[in-house]
Design a protein around this motif. Sequence first.
Motif, PDB file in Angstrom:
ATOM      1  N   ALA A   1      -5.688   6.781  -1.666  1.00  0.00           N
ATOM      2  CA  ALA A   1      -5.599   5.524  -2.435  1.00  0.00           C
ATOM      3  C   ALA A   1      -5.540   5.759  -3.932  1.00  0.00           C
ATOM      4  O   ALA A   1      -5.879   4.873  -4.715  1.00  0.00           O
ATOM      5  CB  ALA A   1      -6.775   4.604  -2.098  1.00  0.00           C
TER       6      ALA A   1
ATOM      7  N   TYR B   1      -9.039  -2.232  -3.183  1.00  0.00           N
ATOM      8  CA  TYR B   1      -7.665  -1.750  -3.275  1.00  0.00           C
ATOM      9  C   TYR B   1      -6.802  -2.547  -2.308  1.00  0.00           C
ATOM     10  O   TYR B   1      -7.262  -2.955  -1.248  1.00  0.00           O
ATOM     11  CB  TYR B   1      -7.621  -0.267  -2.907  1.00  0.00           C
ATOM     12  CG  TYR B   1      -6.314   0.422  -3.174  1.00  0.00           C
ATOM     13  CD1 TYR B   1      -6.029   0.950  -4.424  1.00  0.00           C
ATOM     14  CD2 TYR B   1      -5.363   0.551  -2.172  1.00  0.00           C
ATOM     15  CE1 TYR B   1      -4.831   1.593  -4.670  1.00  0.00           C
ATOM     16  CE2 TYR B   1      -4.166   1.197  -2.416  1.00  0.00           C
ATOM     17  CZ  TYR B   1      -3.905   1.711  -3.667  1.00  0.00           C
ATOM     18  OH  TYR B   1      -2.720   2.340  -3.904  1.00  0.00           O
ATOM     19  N   LYS B   2      -5.566  -2.802  -2.665  1.00  0.00           N
ATOM     20  CA  LYS B   2      -4.672  -3.536  -1.772  1.00  0.00           C
ATOM     21  C   LYS B   2      -4.465  -2.751  -0.478  1.00  0.00           C
ATOM     22  O   LYS B   2      -4.139  -1.579  -0.507  1.00  0.00           O
ATOM     23  CB  LYS B   2      -3.335  -3.789  -2.448  1.00  0.00           C
ATOM     24  CG  LYS B   2      -3.420  -4.803  -3.580  1.00  0.00           C
ATOM     25  CD  LYS B   2      -2.045  -5.078  -4.168  1.00  0.00           C
ATOM     26  CE  LYS B   2      -2.141  -6.125  -5.269  1.00  0.00           C
ATOM     27  NZ  LYS B   2      -0.821  -6.420  -5.877  1.00  0.00           N
ATOM     28  N   THR B   3      -4.643  -3.411   0.642  1.00  0.00           N
ATOM     29  CA  THR B   3      -4.520  -2.756   1.946  1.00  0.00           C
ATOM     30  C   THR B   3      -3.680  -3.606   2.875  1.00  0.00           C
ATOM     31  O   THR B   3      -3.620  -4.819   2.730  1.00  0.00           O
ATOM     32  CB  THR B   3      -5.898  -2.544   2.582  1.00  0.00           C
ATOM     33  OG1 THR B   3      -6.524  -3.812   2.735  1.00  0.00           O
ATOM     34  CG2 THR B   3      -6.766  -1.641   1.743  1.00  0.00           C
TER      35      THR B   3
ATOM     36  N   THR C   1      -1.598   0.292   3.254  1.00  0.00           N
ATOM     37  CA  THR C   1      -0.406   0.921   2.696  1.00  0.00           C
ATOM     38  C   THR C   1       0.239   1.779   3.779  1.00  0.00           C
ATOM     39  O   THR C   1      -0.401   2.134   4.767  1.00  0.00           O
ATOM     40  CB  THR C   1      -0.737   1.812   1.485  1.00  0.00           C
ATOM     41  OG1 THR C   1      -1.610   2.880   1.900  1.00  0.00           O
ATOM     42  CG2 THR C   1      -1.411   1.007   0.385  1.00  0.00           C
ATOM     43  N   LYS C   2       1.508   2.116   3.589  1.00  0.00           N
ATOM     44  CA  LYS C   2       2.246   2.908   4.575  1.00  0.00           C
ATOM     45  C   LYS C   2       2.857   4.116   3.891  1.00  0.00           C
ATOM     46  O   LYS C   2       3.169   4.086   2.706  1.00  0.00           O
ATOM     47  CB  LYS C   2       3.339   2.064   5.233  1.00  0.00           C
ATOM     48  CG  LYS C   2       2.827   0.840   5.965  1.00  0.00           C
ATOM     49  CD  LYS C   2       3.958   0.015   6.525  1.00  0.00           C
ATOM     50  CE  LYS C   2       3.444  -1.242   7.219  1.00  0.00           C
ATOM     51  NZ  LYS C   2       4.549  -2.080   7.747  1.00  0.00           N
ATOM     52  N   ASP C   3       3.049   5.160   4.688  1.00  0.00           N
ATOM     53  CA  ASP C   3       3.620   6.383   4.129  1.00  0.00           C
ATOM     54  C   ASP C   3       4.341   7.157   5.221  1.00  0.00           C
ATOM     55  O   ASP C   3       4.065   7.001   6.412  1.00  0.00           O
ATOM     56  CB  ASP C   3       2.519   7.251   3.516  1.00  0.00           C
ATOM     57  CG  ASP C   3       3.030   8.148   2.402  1.00  0.00           C
ATOM     58  OD1 ASP C   3       4.266   8.240   2.249  1.00  0.00           O
ATOM     59  OD2 ASP C   3       2.209   8.748   1.708  1.00  0.00           O
TER      60      ASP C   3
ATOM     61  N   GLN D   1      -0.603   8.186  -0.903  1.00  0.00           N
ATOM     62  CA  GLN D   1      -1.461   7.046  -0.617  1.00  0.00           C
ATOM     63  C   GLN D   1      -2.670   7.369   0.252  1.00  0.00           C
ATOM     64  O   GLN D   1      -3.492   6.488   0.486  1.00  0.00           O
ATOM     65  CB  GLN D   1      -0.633   5.967   0.100  1.00  0.00           C
ATOM     66  CG  GLN D   1       0.518   5.410  -0.710  1.00  0.00           C
ATOM     67  CD  GLN D   1       0.045   4.483  -1.819  1.00  0.00           C
ATOM     68  OE1 GLN D   1      -1.104   4.081  -1.863  1.00  0.00           O
ATOM     69  NE2 GLN D   1       0.953   4.159  -2.718  1.00  0.00           N
TER      70      GLN D   1
END
Length: 264
Positions: free
Chosen positions: A237, A188-190, A192-194, A234
């Motif tokens: 994921a 998975y693309k890493t 991520t921000k939240d 997120q």
Amino acid sequence: MSLRISCYLLLTFLPILLYAQLDCPPVGKERHSEKISLTIGVGPTLLYGDIKKEYNLGLATVFKADYKLYKGLYAGVEGQWGILNSYGKYYNRTDLEVDYQNVDPRFVRNYYIAGTWNLTVYPALFFYDEYRDFKKPSLQTLIVRGLYGAIGFGGIINQYDKLYRHDPNNPNNNAEFERNVDGEIEKYKTPTKDLLFPVFNIGVSLPINKYSYTSRGFWSVVVNGQFNFSEGDQLDAYQPITGDGVSSKADVFSFGYLGLKYTF
């Protein structure tokens, strides 16, 4: 002669003794003028996301700094470093039919970093004057005074280690993947921000040596429960969407810890 000498000695040392008593802990005002608190703690995390969990226990550490604004009102910042886990029901069984409700083979491990700002309120501290404590209060009184609640907001960075998606072509799967040169899913693309809002805390802080005659600062034991609501989706994921194209509800994780606090 001895009576005269005794009077001289009394007149000499009496002012010194009286002056010393003006700031004798725990009665002296300076004894309870501490403004800053630093807390460090460790405890379990629980992730509630889109995966029908069988196992969702993780671990995290926390560092928190608070400044006393007025009596029981504190403003603070907090940093967390930890692991969020979510393993689906029968995730390690390949012989069962997948329906994502009773059997969910998906799993994720998220090494996260979070930071928040918060306001903490100790309700009982608004209704008594701590400068009037002539002796150590009872345990029941200490517990009542130590109860607090807090609300805050912040952000989180998600870095996924272990990740498995059973069917990447599922139309309900809105996740993005990195692929190798052969077109196969690699990870998975890493990261991520939240955004985290709101962040709720409830707990109790019990002083260990606040009423000691030998120290200015003091130590406390802290037991804290925290609930973090992500604005996005997120944390695990995985971003499923409903039939009308609307994203599912946001992920949530809780964090409970046992900590040690120093106030000075």
